[in-house]
Design a protein around this motif. Structure first.
Motif, PDB file in Angstrom:
ATOM      1  N   LEU A 102       0.826  -1.202   0.000  1.00  0.00           N
ATOM      2  CA  LEU A 102       0.000   0.000   0.000  1.00  0.00           C
ATOM      3  C   LEU A 102       0.865   1.259   0.000  1.00  0.00           C
ATOM      4  CD1 LEU A 102      -2.879  -0.999   2.442  1.00  0.00           C
ATOM      5  CD2 LEU A 102      -3.033  -0.628  -0.028  1.00  0.00           C
ATOM      6  N   HIS A 103       1.938   1.207   0.769  1.00  0.00           N
ATOM      7  CA  HIS A 103       2.857   2.343   0.805  1.00  0.00           C
ATOM      8  C   HIS A 103       3.490   2.573  -0.571  1.00  0.00           C
ATOM      9  CE1 HIS A 103       5.625   5.221   2.500  1.00  0.00           C
ATOM     10  NE2 HIS A 103       6.653   4.536   1.998  1.00  0.00           N
ATOM     11  N   ASN A 104       3.947   1.488  -1.190  1.00  0.00           N
ATOM     12  CA  ASN A 104       4.527   1.594  -2.532  1.00  0.00           C
ATOM     13  C   ASN A 104       3.496   2.089  -3.545  1.00  0.00           C
ATOM     14  OD1 ASN A 104       7.066   0.784  -1.761  1.00  0.00           O
ATOM     15  ND2 ASN A 104       6.740  -1.369  -2.291  1.00  0.00           N
ATOM     16  N   PHE A 105       2.271   1.627  -3.394  1.00  0.00           N
ATOM     17  CA  PHE A 105       1.193   2.067  -4.275  1.00  0.00           C
ATOM     18  C   PHE A 105       0.987   3.575  -4.160  1.00  0.00           C
ATOM     19  CE2 PHE A 105      -3.359   2.971  -4.825  1.00  0.00           C
ATOM     20  CZ  PHE A 105      -3.479   2.660  -6.166  1.00  0.00           C
ATOM     21  N   GLU A 106       0.965   4.077  -2.953  1.00  0.00           N
ATOM     22  CA  GLU A 106       0.789   5.516  -2.734  1.00  0.00           C
ATOM     23  C   GLU A 106       1.959   6.312  -3.328  1.00  0.00           C
ATOM     24  OE1 GLU A 106      -1.774   7.308  -1.661  1.00  0.00           O
ATOM     25  OE2 GLU A 106      -2.884   5.419  -1.574  1.00  0.00           O
ATOM     26  N   LYS A 107       3.158   5.793  -3.153  1.00  0.00           N
ATOM     27  CA  LYS A 107       4.337   6.461  -3.745  1.00  0.00           C
ATOM     28  C   LYS A 107       4.204   6.533  -5.260  1.00  0.00           C
ATOM     29  CE  LYS A 107       8.350   5.443  -0.840  1.00  0.00           C
ATOM     30  NZ  LYS A 107       9.567   4.622  -0.827  1.00  0.00           N
ATOM     31  N   LEU A 108       3.821   5.418  -5.843  1.00  0.00           N
ATOM     32  CA  LEU A 108       3.678   5.378  -7.303  1.00  0.00           C
ATOM     33  C   LEU A 108       2.563   6.306  -7.784  1.00  0.00           C
ATOM     34  CD1 LEU A 108       4.126   1.565  -7.978  1.00  0.00           C
ATOM     35  CD2 LEU A 108       5.709   3.396  -8.596  1.00  0.00           C
ATOM     36  N   LYS A 109       1.507   6.388  -7.004  1.00  0.00           N
ATOM     37  CA  LYS A 109       0.409   7.285  -7.349  1.00  0.00           C
ATOM     38  C   LYS A 109       0.878   8.739  -7.339  1.00  0.00           C
ATOM     39  CE  LYS A 109      -3.763   7.456  -5.112  1.00  0.00           C
ATOM     40  NZ  LYS A 109      -4.910   6.886  -4.392  1.00  0.00           N
ATOM     41  N   GLN A 110       1.642   9.100  -6.319  1.00  0.00           N
ATOM     42  CA  GLN A 110       2.173  10.457  -6.229  1.00  0.00           C
ATOM     43  C   GLN A 110       3.139  10.735  -7.381  1.00  0.00           C
ATOM     44  OE1 GLN A 110       1.247  12.889  -4.176  1.00  0.00           O
ATOM     45  NE2 GLN A 110      -0.301  11.475  -3.384  1.00  0.00           N
ATOM     46  N   SER A 111       3.967   9.750  -7.661  1.00  0.00           N
ATOM     47  CA  SER A 111       4.924   9.900  -8.757  1.00  0.00           C
ATOM     48  C   SER A 111       4.186  10.088 -10.082  1.00  0.00           C
ATOM     49  CB  SER A 111       5.816   8.662  -8.813  1.00  0.00           C
ATOM     50  OG  SER A 111       6.696   8.730  -9.881  1.00  0.00           O
ATOM     51  N   LYS A 112       3.134   9.337 -10.276  1.00  0.00           N
ATOM     52  CA  LYS A 112       2.328   9.448 -11.500  1.00  0.00           C
ATOM     53  C   LYS A 112       1.729  10.848 -11.619  1.00  0.00           C
ATOM     54  CE  LYS A 112      -1.710   7.573 -13.793  1.00  0.00           C
ATOM     55  NZ  LYS A 112      -3.061   7.885 -13.432  1.00  0.00           N
ATOM     56  N   LEU A 113       1.206  11.369 -10.527  1.00  0.00           N
ATOM     57  CA  LEU A 113       0.625  12.717 -10.549  1.00  0.00           C
ATOM     58  C   LEU A 113       1.674  13.766 -10.907  1.00  0.00           C
ATOM     59  CD1 LEU A 113      -1.751  12.630  -7.445  1.00  0.00           C
ATOM     60  CD2 LEU A 113      -2.394  12.684  -9.853  1.00  0.00           C
ATOM     61  N   LYS A 114       2.859  13.632 -10.321  1.00  0.00           N
ATOM     62  CA  LYS A 114       3.937  14.585 -10.634  1.00  0.00           C
ATOM     63  C   LYS A 114       4.308  14.506 -12.109  1.00  0.00           C
ATOM     64  CE  LYS A 114       6.054  14.795  -6.077  1.00  0.00           C
ATOM     65  NZ  LYS A 114       7.236  14.460  -5.269  1.00  0.00           N
ATOM     66  N   LEU A 115       4.405  13.287 -12.633  1.00  0.00           N
ATOM     67  CA  LEU A 115       4.762  13.120 -14.046  1.00  0.00           C
ATOM     68  C   LEU A 115       3.671  13.682 -14.961  1.00  0.00           C
ATOM     69  CD1 LEU A 115       6.335   9.562 -13.990  1.00  0.00           C
ATOM     70  CD2 LEU A 115       7.523  11.721 -14.339  1.00  0.00           C
TER      71      LEU A 115
END
Length: 96
Positions: A19-32
């Protein structure tokens, strides 16, 4: 029973990490996605700037041809001939 508890704890830890990794990836996706939008806007502005410079170049080229620059002598003659034809058409329309 202890073994079952250890397995459950291990699963909870793994799920928590996922879940933590998922949230990180979600944030990274938004930034990109934001970066993509910024880059698209910059590209649009660059294209607009290029179009503006092309238009200015054409205006300068036309001005040089109107001034009789040797480089654009042929263009100058063509422009003058086009203007004379336009004037002739205007005169013909006025005389009708």
């Amino acid at each position: 029973m202890s073994q079952l508890s250890d397995i459950v704890d291990s699963l909870e830890n793994r799920i928590s990490k996922l879940l933590h990794n998922f949230e990180k990836l979600k944030q990274s996706k938004l930034k990109l996605e934001e970066e993509v939008q910024i880059l698209k806007e910059q590209q649009r502005q660059s294209k607009q700037q290029i179009d503006d410079w092309k238009e200015k170049f054409e205006s300068l080229k036309t001005a040089n041809s109107m001034l009789g620059s040797d480089q654009y002598k042929r263009d100058t003659k063509l422009k003058i001939n086009a203007l004379v034809r336009e004037i002739d058409q205007c005169i013909a329309q006025l005389s009708e």
